[in-house]
Design a protein around this motif. Structure first.
Motif, PDB file in Angstrom:
ATOM      1  N   GLU A   1      21.885  30.631  43.135  1.00 26.45           N
ATOM      2  CA  GLU A   1      21.977  29.435  44.111  1.00 26.45           C
ATOM      3  C   GLU A   1      23.048  28.357  43.593  1.00 26.45           C
ATOM      4  OE1 GLU A   1      18.424  27.241  44.845  1.00 26.45           O
ATOM      5  OE2 GLU A   1      17.920  27.566  42.718  1.00 26.45           O
ATOM      6  N   SER A   2      23.323  28.400  42.122  1.00 30.20           N
ATOM      7  CA  SER A   2      24.340  27.726  41.626  1.00 30.20           C
ATOM      8  C   SER A   2      25.821  28.254  41.797  1.00 30.20           C
ATOM      9  CB  SER A   2      24.078  27.432  40.212  1.00 30.20           C
ATOM     10  OG  SER A   2      24.333  28.543  39.405  1.00 30.20           O
ATOM     11  N   LYS A   3      25.982  29.350  42.083  1.00 24.68           N
ATOM     12  CA  LYS A   3      27.237  30.134  42.392  1.00 24.68           C
ATOM     13  C   LYS A   3      28.134  29.489  43.352  1.00 24.68           C
ATOM     14  CE  LYS A   3      28.932  34.807  42.424  1.00 24.68           C
ATOM     15  NZ  LYS A   3      28.321  36.311  42.603  1.00 24.68           N
ATOM     16  N   SER A   4      29.526  29.453  42.974  1.00 26.32           N
ATOM     17  CA  SER A   4      30.283  28.786  43.598  1.00 26.32           C
ATOM     18  C   SER A   4      30.425  29.510  45.158  1.00 26.32           C
ATOM     19  CB  SER A   4      31.850  28.610  43.306  1.00 26.32           C
ATOM     20  OG  SER A   4      32.519  29.617  42.931  1.00 26.32           O
ATOM     21  N   VAL A   5      31.071  28.823  46.111  1.00 25.48           N
ATOM     22  CA  VAL A   5      31.255  29.488  47.419  1.00 25.48           C
ATOM     23  C   VAL A   5      32.395  30.448  47.195  1.00 25.48           C
ATOM     24  CG1 VAL A   5      31.927  29.019  49.839  1.00 25.48           C
ATOM     25  CG2 VAL A   5      30.165  27.544  48.852  1.00 25.48           C
ATOM     26  N   ARG A   6      33.127  30.012  46.619  1.00 24.49           N
ATOM     27  CA  ARG A   6      34.476  30.782  46.400  1.00 24.49           C
ATOM     28  C   ARG A   6      34.122  32.305  45.537  1.00 24.49           C
ATOM     29  NH1 ARG A   6      39.883  28.765  44.997  1.00 24.49           N
ATOM     30  NH2 ARG A   6      40.872  30.035  46.196  1.00 24.49           N
ATOM     31  N   ASP A   7      33.164  32.107  44.615  1.00 20.77           N
ATOM     32  CA  ASP A   7      32.805  33.353  43.848  1.00 20.77           C
ATOM     33  C   ASP A   7      31.876  34.261  44.767  1.00 20.77           C
ATOM     34  OD1 ASP A   7      34.116  32.705  41.476  1.00 20.77           O
ATOM     35  OD2 ASP A   7      32.554  31.937  40.459  1.00 20.77           O
ATOM     36  N   LEU A   8      31.256  33.535  45.740  1.00 19.92           N
ATOM     37  CA  LEU A   8      30.466  34.436  46.505  1.00 19.92           C
ATOM     38  C   LEU A   8      31.485  35.131  47.545  1.00 19.92           C
ATOM     39  CD1 LEU A   8      27.934  34.935  48.222  1.00 19.92           C
ATOM     40  CD2 LEU A   8      28.271  32.974  49.653  1.00 19.92           C
ATOM     41  N   ALA A   9      32.245  34.454  48.175  1.00 18.80           N
ATOM     42  CA  ALA A   9      33.349  35.166  48.971  1.00 18.80           C
ATOM     43  C   ALA A   9      33.907  36.284  47.996  1.00 18.80           C
ATOM     44  CB  ALA A   9      34.477  34.185  49.306  1.00 18.80           C
ATOM     45  N   ARG A  10      34.117  36.141  46.979  1.00 19.95           N
ATOM     46  CA  ARG A  10      34.986  37.275  46.180  1.00 19.95           C
ATOM     47  C   ARG A  10      33.835  38.411  46.108  1.00 19.95           C
ATOM     48  NH1 ARG A  10      36.399  34.244  42.164  1.00 19.95           N
ATOM     49  NH2 ARG A  10      38.359  33.617  42.779  1.00 19.95           N
ATOM     50  N   THR A  11      32.632  38.111  45.907  1.00 16.98           N
ATOM     51  CA  THR A  11      31.599  39.260  45.642  1.00 16.98           C
ATOM     52  C   THR A  11      31.482  39.968  46.961  1.00 16.98           C
ATOM     53  OG1 THR A  11      30.216  37.691  43.943  1.00 16.98           O
ATOM     54  CG2 THR A  11      29.106  39.355  45.068  1.00 16.98           C
ATOM     55  N   LEU A  12      31.419  39.200  48.120  1.00 17.54           N
ATOM     56  CA  LEU A  12      31.009  39.861  49.234  1.00 17.54           C
ATOM     57  C   LEU A  12      32.235  41.129  49.567  1.00 17.54           C
ATOM     58  CD1 LEU A  12      29.591  36.950  51.811  1.00 17.54           C
ATOM     59  CD2 LEU A  12      28.570  38.690  50.364  1.00 17.54           C
ATOM     60  N   ALA A  13      33.334  40.374  49.222  1.00 19.13           N
ATOM     61  CA  ALA A  13      34.726  41.025  49.538  1.00 19.13           C
ATOM     62  C   ALA A  13      34.682  42.546  48.519  1.00 19.13           C
ATOM     63  CB  ALA A  13      35.968  40.540  49.267  1.00 19.13           C
ATOM     64  N   GLU A  14      34.435  42.216  47.274  1.00 20.75           N
ATOM     65  CA  GLU A  14      34.463  43.365  46.351  1.00 20.75           C
ATOM     66  C   GLU A  14      33.346  44.383  46.529  1.00 20.75           C
ATOM     67  OE1 GLU A  14      34.199  41.405  42.374  1.00 20.75           O
ATOM     68  OE2 GLU A  14      36.069  40.656  42.624  1.00 20.75           O
ATOM     69  N   HIS A  15      32.161  43.875  47.014  1.00 16.63           N
ATOM     70  CA  HIS A  15      31.175  44.974  47.465  1.00 16.63           C
ATOM     71  C   HIS A  15      31.054  45.320  48.780  1.00 16.63           C
ATOM     72  CE1 HIS A  15      29.105  44.541  43.525  1.00 16.63           C
ATOM     73  NE2 HIS A  15      29.546  43.251  43.428  1.00 16.63           N
ATOM     74  N   ARG A  16      31.933  44.775  49.604  1.00 19.47           N
ATOM     75  CA  ARG A  16      32.114  45.126  51.079  1.00 19.47           C
ATOM     76  C   ARG A  16      30.781  45.083  51.801  1.00 19.47           C
ATOM     77  NH1 ARG A  16      36.056  50.151  49.660  1.00 19.47           N
ATOM     78  NH2 ARG A  16      38.087  48.892  49.771  1.00 19.47           N
ATOM     79  N   ILE A  17      30.062  43.907  51.506  1.00 19.66           N
ATOM     80  CA  ILE A  17      28.930  43.590  52.085  1.00 19.66           C
ATOM     81  C   ILE A  17      29.019  42.286  52.828  1.00 19.66           C
ATOM     82  CG2 ILE A  17      27.304  44.973  50.629  1.00 19.66           C
ATOM     83  CD1 ILE A  17      27.020  42.432  48.944  1.00 19.66           C
ATOM     84  N   SER A  18      28.016  42.206  53.816  1.00 23.23           N
ATOM     85  CA  SER A  18      28.174  40.983  54.623  1.00 23.23           C
ATOM     86  C   SER A  18      27.160  39.800  54.307  1.00 23.23           C
ATOM     87  CB  SER A  18      27.910  41.444  56.194  1.00 23.23           C
ATOM     88  OG  SER A  18      26.589  42.070  56.136  1.00 23.23           O
ATOM     89  N   GLY A  19      26.421  40.140  53.331  1.00 25.07           N
ATOM     90  CA  GLY A  19      25.318  39.271  52.899  1.00 25.07           C
ATOM     91  C   GLY A  19      24.514  39.381  51.657  1.00 25.07           C
ATOM     92  N   VAL A  20      24.043  38.430  51.144  1.00 26.02           N
ATOM     93  CA  VAL A  20      23.195  38.752  49.817  1.00 26.02           C
ATOM     94  C   VAL A  20      22.131  37.836  49.737  1.00 26.02           C
ATOM     95  CG1 VAL A  20      25.289  39.468  48.396  1.00 26.02           C
ATOM     96  CG2 VAL A  20      24.644  37.134  48.500  1.00 26.02           C
ATOM     97  N   PRO A  21      20.954  38.227  48.966  1.00 20.41           N
ATOM     98  CA  PRO A  21      19.841  37.522  48.893  1.00 20.41           C
ATOM     99  C   PRO A  21      20.175  36.358  47.937  1.00 20.41           C
ATOM    100  CG  PRO A  21      19.302  39.589  48.796  1.00 20.41           C
ATOM    101  CD  PRO A  21      20.610  39.776  48.883  1.00 20.41           C
ATOM    102  N   VAL A  22      19.519  35.112  48.059  1.00 18.05           N
ATOM    103  CA  VAL A  22      20.006  33.958  46.804  1.00 18.05           C
ATOM    104  C   VAL A  22      18.703  33.907  46.196  1.00 18.05           C
ATOM    105  CG1 VAL A  22      20.863  31.503  46.569  1.00 18.05           C
ATOM    106  CG2 VAL A  22      21.426  32.943  48.481  1.00 18.05           C
ATOM    107  N   VAL A  23      19.175  34.030  44.738  1.00 17.80           N
ATOM    108  CA  VAL A  23      17.888  33.661  43.705  1.00 17.80           C
ATOM    109  C   VAL A  23      17.946  32.388  43.029  1.00 17.80           C
ATOM    110  CG1 VAL A  23      17.433  36.437  43.583  1.00 17.80           C
ATOM    111  CG2 VAL A  23      19.224  35.017  42.216  1.00 17.80           C
ATOM    112  N   ASP A  24      16.833  31.770  42.262  1.00 21.75           N
ATOM    113  CA  ASP A  24      17.039  30.829  41.541  1.00 21.75           C
ATOM    114  C   ASP A  24      16.896  31.239  39.984  1.00 21.75           C
ATOM    115  OD1 ASP A  24      14.336  31.526  41.014  1.00 21.75           O
ATOM    116  OD2 ASP A  24      13.433  30.112  41.842  1.00 21.75           O
ATOM    117  N   ASP A  25      17.007  30.448  39.240  1.00 17.84           N
ATOM    118  CA  ASP A  25      16.833  30.332  37.608  1.00 17.84           C
ATOM    119  C   ASP A  25      15.817  31.609  37.320  1.00 17.84           C
ATOM    120  OD1 ASP A  25      18.883  28.840  37.168  1.00 17.84           O
ATOM    121  OD2 ASP A  25      17.723  26.987  36.943  1.00 17.84           O
ATOM    122  N   ARG A  26      14.708  31.627  37.910  1.00 19.70           N
ATOM    123  CA  ARG A  26      13.501  32.643  37.396  1.00 19.70           C
ATOM    124  C   ARG A  26      13.912  33.907  38.501  1.00 19.70           C
ATOM    125  NH1 ARG A  26       8.903  29.883  39.915  1.00 19.70           N
ATOM    126  NH2 ARG A  26      10.486  29.282  41.164  1.00 19.70           N
ATOM    127  N   GLY A  27      14.865  34.119  39.014  1.00 20.65           N
ATOM    128  CA  GLY A  27      15.343  35.257  39.803  1.00 20.65           C
ATOM    129  C   GLY A  27      14.549  35.503  41.153  1.00 20.65           C
TER     130      GLY A  27
END
Length: 150
Positions: free
Chosen positions: A17-43
């Motif tokens: 949840e603390s990941k930047s929006v820009r890094d999220l966009a990069r992750t979605l593009a690199e993995h060619r996925i349209s969404g991801v679950p969001v986790v907290d510090d405990r996973g």
């Protein structure tokens, strides 16, 4: 009948949840996925974020229609929508833009229930749970892949 455990992706890409929006966009593009679950510090699962949430950041602001009558301002639309849109547009972290009203399924949920949930609730990314543990994820592409199986 196929179950969630038969079609889910087991190697789940998540975003903290603390990941930047820009890094999220990069992750979605690199993995060619349209969404991801969001986790907290405990996973633990705390939300889901999709491409649509990222696109919301770039859209135009919709100003609610207001009618004035005798010094009273009457909103013809919900003013909360404007507040929500502005928060998303100004967001800098995944936690700021993710949907925290999460729809999930269990591993033994039948395919027809999954498809119905995704269609009726407009869900693009569906976490698969075993109790409180995230064990997989189902995207719309996983449903489509079942159509071409032998």
């Amino acid at each position: 009948m196929l179950l969630a455990k038969d079609i889910m992706t087991r190697e789940v890409v998540t975003a903290h949840e603390s990941k930047s929006v820009r890094d999220l966009a990069r992750t979605l593009a690199e993995h060619r996925i349209s969404g991801v679950p969001v986790v907290d510090d405990r996973g633990k699962l705390v939300g889901v974020v999709t491409e649509s949430d990222l696109i919301d950041q770039a859209k135009k602001v919709h100003i609610p229609t207001v009618m004035t009558l005798f010094d009273f301002h009457i909103f013809l639309e919900k003013p909360e929508r404007l507040e929500k849109d502005l928060k998303k547009m100004a967001a800098s972290t995944v936690g700021d833009i993710c949907n925290r009203k999460i729809k999930t399924v269990e591993q033994n949920t039948p395919l027809d229930e999954i498809a119905t949930l995704m269609a009726e609730k407009n869900v693009h990314t569906l976490p698969v749970m075993d109790g409180d543990n995230l064990v997989g994820v189902i995207g719309k592409s996983d449903i489509i892949k079942t159509l071409i199986r032998d």
